[in-house]
Design an enzyme around this catalytic site. Structure first.
Site, PDB file in Angstrom:
ATOM      1  N   TYR A 153      55.539   1.772  22.650  1.00  7.69           N
ATOM      2  CA  TYR A 153      56.616   2.733  22.892  1.00  7.69           C
ATOM      3  C   TYR A 153      56.225   3.600  24.073  1.00  7.69           C
ATOM      4  CZ  TYR A 153      59.718   6.767  22.174  1.00  7.69           C
ATOM      5  OH  TYR A 153      60.626   7.784  22.336  1.00  7.69           O
ATOM      6  N   ASP A 248      49.829   3.753  29.794  1.00  8.98           N
ATOM      7  CA  ASP A 248      50.542   4.875  29.196  1.00  8.98           C
ATOM      8  C   ASP A 248      49.581   5.525  28.201  1.00  8.98           C
ATOM      9  OD1 ASP A 248      52.097   6.685  27.914  1.00  8.98           O
ATOM     10  OD2 ASP A 248      53.657   5.266  27.283  1.00  8.98           O
ATOM     11  N   LYS A 276      51.411  14.879  25.486  1.00  6.42           N
ATOM     12  CA  LYS A 276      50.820  15.353  24.242  1.00  6.42           C
ATOM     13  C   LYS A 276      49.626  16.291  24.457  1.00  6.42           C
ATOM     14  CE  LYS A 276      53.208  11.923  21.632  1.00  6.42           C
ATOM     15  NZ  LYS A 276      53.546  10.569  21.898  1.00  6.42           N
TER      16      LYS A 276
HETATM   17  C1  PLP Z   1      54.922  10.101  22.611  1.00  7.31           C
HETATM   18  C2  PLP Z   1      54.829   9.009  23.600  1.00  7.31           C
HETATM   19  C3  PLP Z   1      55.691   8.923  24.712  1.00  7.31           C
HETATM   20  C4  PLP Z   1      56.872   9.820  24.882  1.00  7.31           C
HETATM   21  O1  PLP Z   1      56.539  11.156  25.047  1.00  7.31           O
HETATM   22  P1  PLP Z   1      57.658  12.279  24.771  1.00  7.31           P
HETATM   23  O2  PLP Z   1      56.966  13.545  25.149  1.00  7.31           O
HETATM   24  O3  PLP Z   1      58.018  12.163  23.331  1.00  7.31           O
HETATM   25  O4  PLP Z   1      58.818  11.970  25.660  1.00  7.31           O
HETATM   26  C5  PLP Z   1      55.437   7.955  25.657  1.00  7.31           C
HETATM   27  N1  PLP Z   1      54.414   7.096  25.521  1.00  7.31           N
HETATM   28  C6  PLP Z   1      53.593   7.124  24.464  1.00  7.31           C
HETATM   29  C7  PLP Z   1      52.459   6.159  24.375  1.00  7.31           C
HETATM   30  C8  PLP Z   1      53.774   8.069  23.457  1.00  7.31           C
HETATM   31  O5  PLP Z   1      52.959   8.066  22.390  1.00  7.31           O
END
Ligand code: PLP
Length: 440
Positions: A153, A248, A276
């Site tokens: 994701y 990512d 995060k």
């Molecule tokens: C949480 C997450 C996102 C999205 O981040 P948001 O701040 O919720 O838009 C993208 N990539 C990964 C791997 C994530 O865990």
């Protein structure tokens, strides 16, 4: 009847009332879908505060928190250094729509801690970071097609809300209404953790690919670490065919090691997305990478990207306080040890109760699976886990004061505030829960 079967049910009446009211004004009563408890059943909790590893809900029940705001709170709730940094900045100003010294400091810190990042730009969410990184990769390579992996994701970017099409090596299909087929026609979805499929794909389509985006440790299908050689192969094919490799690390950055998953596995991407943890609990994301790629970004280059609140002084202050604290010597060794103690303890107790159960963990991130597999390594194996058993376990743990992510497909988070006491209490609760499960 044993003691744990008589554990009294916690009251959630105020949360339930708030949820009813929320549903009248907010779609599904929540501002992000997984919060709605659809994955576990029942009503979501509404929280009034947090302290260290603990959360307090609106009915004054207390819980040991393994969600940590979905990752950012690696120091726990209301860490004094973060609060102090925020208070200082609050008295100074909330933002100017112009540059600040703190932005330079945090950019320099990110580049130091993650050496593959030579230039970095701040945004306000992980979604924005991945969306922007892909645009930059496309601009740099002058190619349109991208590759993602099943079960990963990357936020709710149109071209990434894609599921695998029928048959291997086909273009993806929209995974959400409202995503035009034309967007997903540019996204290939490959099986995760399958180096052979990746090589076969690149032999056929490598020259069309702008970028490969991957969660180097998949944390959005529970937790699935890369198999040995998988990330290395990915690095090799991207280099060979001139595709930009994007890690990512929105979840894994500063979570599994100071330098992220890329330092843990010693594989260097061309670009990295962060989120995060770098916001310290406030909304921040970042994308960065090799200098010549990042110099494509406006105002230097012709790839447009901008943000009114990007580099918000409050968010940067919280993020910098967090980044300073996690550089303390031994921080990750200790985090790793705590997570390991918790996972080993859970596995032991499940085994004693005769419940098929296995875990993964890296740094302050973990995954628990109700599965007969020795280790869960693929999307199919994740999907084959016993979700019904997880749902029961979730509610048994909740009632015993342990707040887990309300879905069988989310990773969990341990932070510096989870001490021996919290881990001990969690293992006691789990022992009772596993024993109850066996008889249900
Ligand atoms: C949480 C997450 C996102 C999205 O981040 P948001 O701040 O919720 O838009 C993208 N990539 C990964 C791997 C994530 O865990």
């Amino acid at each position: 009847m044993s003691a744990f079967e008589s554990t009294p049910e916690k009251s959630h009446s105020r949360s339930a009332a708030l949820f009813e009211e929320a549903k009248r004004y907010i779609p599904g009563g929540v501002n992000s879908p997984v919060r709605a408890f659809r994955g576990v059943g029942g009503n979501p909790l509404f929280f009034q505060g947090g302290e260290g590893a603990w959360l307090t809900d609106e009915d004054n029940n207390r819980y040991i928190d393994y969600v940590g705001a979905w990752g950012p709170l690696i120091l726990g709730h209301r860490h004094p250094a973060v609060i102090e940094a925020l208070q200082t900045q609050l008295m100074q100003g909330l933002g100017y729509g112009a540059s600040t010294e703190a932005e330079v400091t945090i950019a320099k810190t990110i580049c130091k801690l993650v050496p593959s990042i030579e230039r970095v730009r701040l945004v306000t969410s992980g979604t924005e970071a991945t969306m922007s990184a892909i645009r930059v990769a496309r601009g740099f390579t002058r190619r349109d097609k991208i590759v993602k992996f099943e079960g990963c994701y990357h936020g709710h970017v149109d071209g990434l809300l894609v599921k695998a099409g029928s048959g291997a090596l086909t273009l993806g299909e929209p995974d959400s209404l409202g995503v035009p087929k034309a967007y997903t026609d540019l996204t290939y979805v490959l099986p995760s953790n399958d180096a052979d499929a990746l090589v076969a794909f690149f032999e056929k389509h490598g020259n069309e690919i702008a970028c490969v985006i991957v969660e180097p440790i998949a944390g959005n299908m529970n937790l699935v670490p890369p198999l040995p050689g998988y990330l290395e192969t990915m690095r090799d094919v991207c280099t060979q065919y001139g595709a930009v490799l994007i890690f990512d690390e929105v979840m894994t950055g500063f979570r599994v090691a100071l330098g992220g998953a890329q330092s843990h596995y010693k594989v260097t991407p061309d670009m990295t997305t962060l989120g995060k943890v770098i916001g310290g609990g406030l909304p921040v994301g970042a994308f960065g990478g090799r200098r010549e790629i990042m110099e494509m970004v406006a105002p230097m280059g012709a790839v447009y990207q901008a943000g009114t609140l990007a580099g918000s002084p409050l968010a940067v202050a919280a993020g910098m306080a967090m980044l300073t604290a996690i550089q303390a010597p031994g921080f990750y060794e200790s985090l790793n040890a705590r997570t390991g103690t918790l996972m080993n303890g859970l596995e032991e107790r499940a085994r004693a109760a005769g419940i098929p159960f296995t875990t993964h963990s890296v740094g302050g991130m973990f995954g628990c699976f109700f599965s007969k597999e020795e280790k869960v390594n693929t999307f199919e194996q994740v999907m084959a886990c016993n979700v019904e058993q997880f749902k029961k376990y979730f509610h048994l743990m909740l009632n015993r004061g342990v707040y887990l992510a309300p879905s069988a497909f989310e990773a969990g988070f341990v932070g510096a505030a989870h001490g021996d006491r919290e881990i001990g209490l969690t293992l006691d609760a789990a022992e009772q829960a596993f024993n109850t499960l066996e008889r249900s």
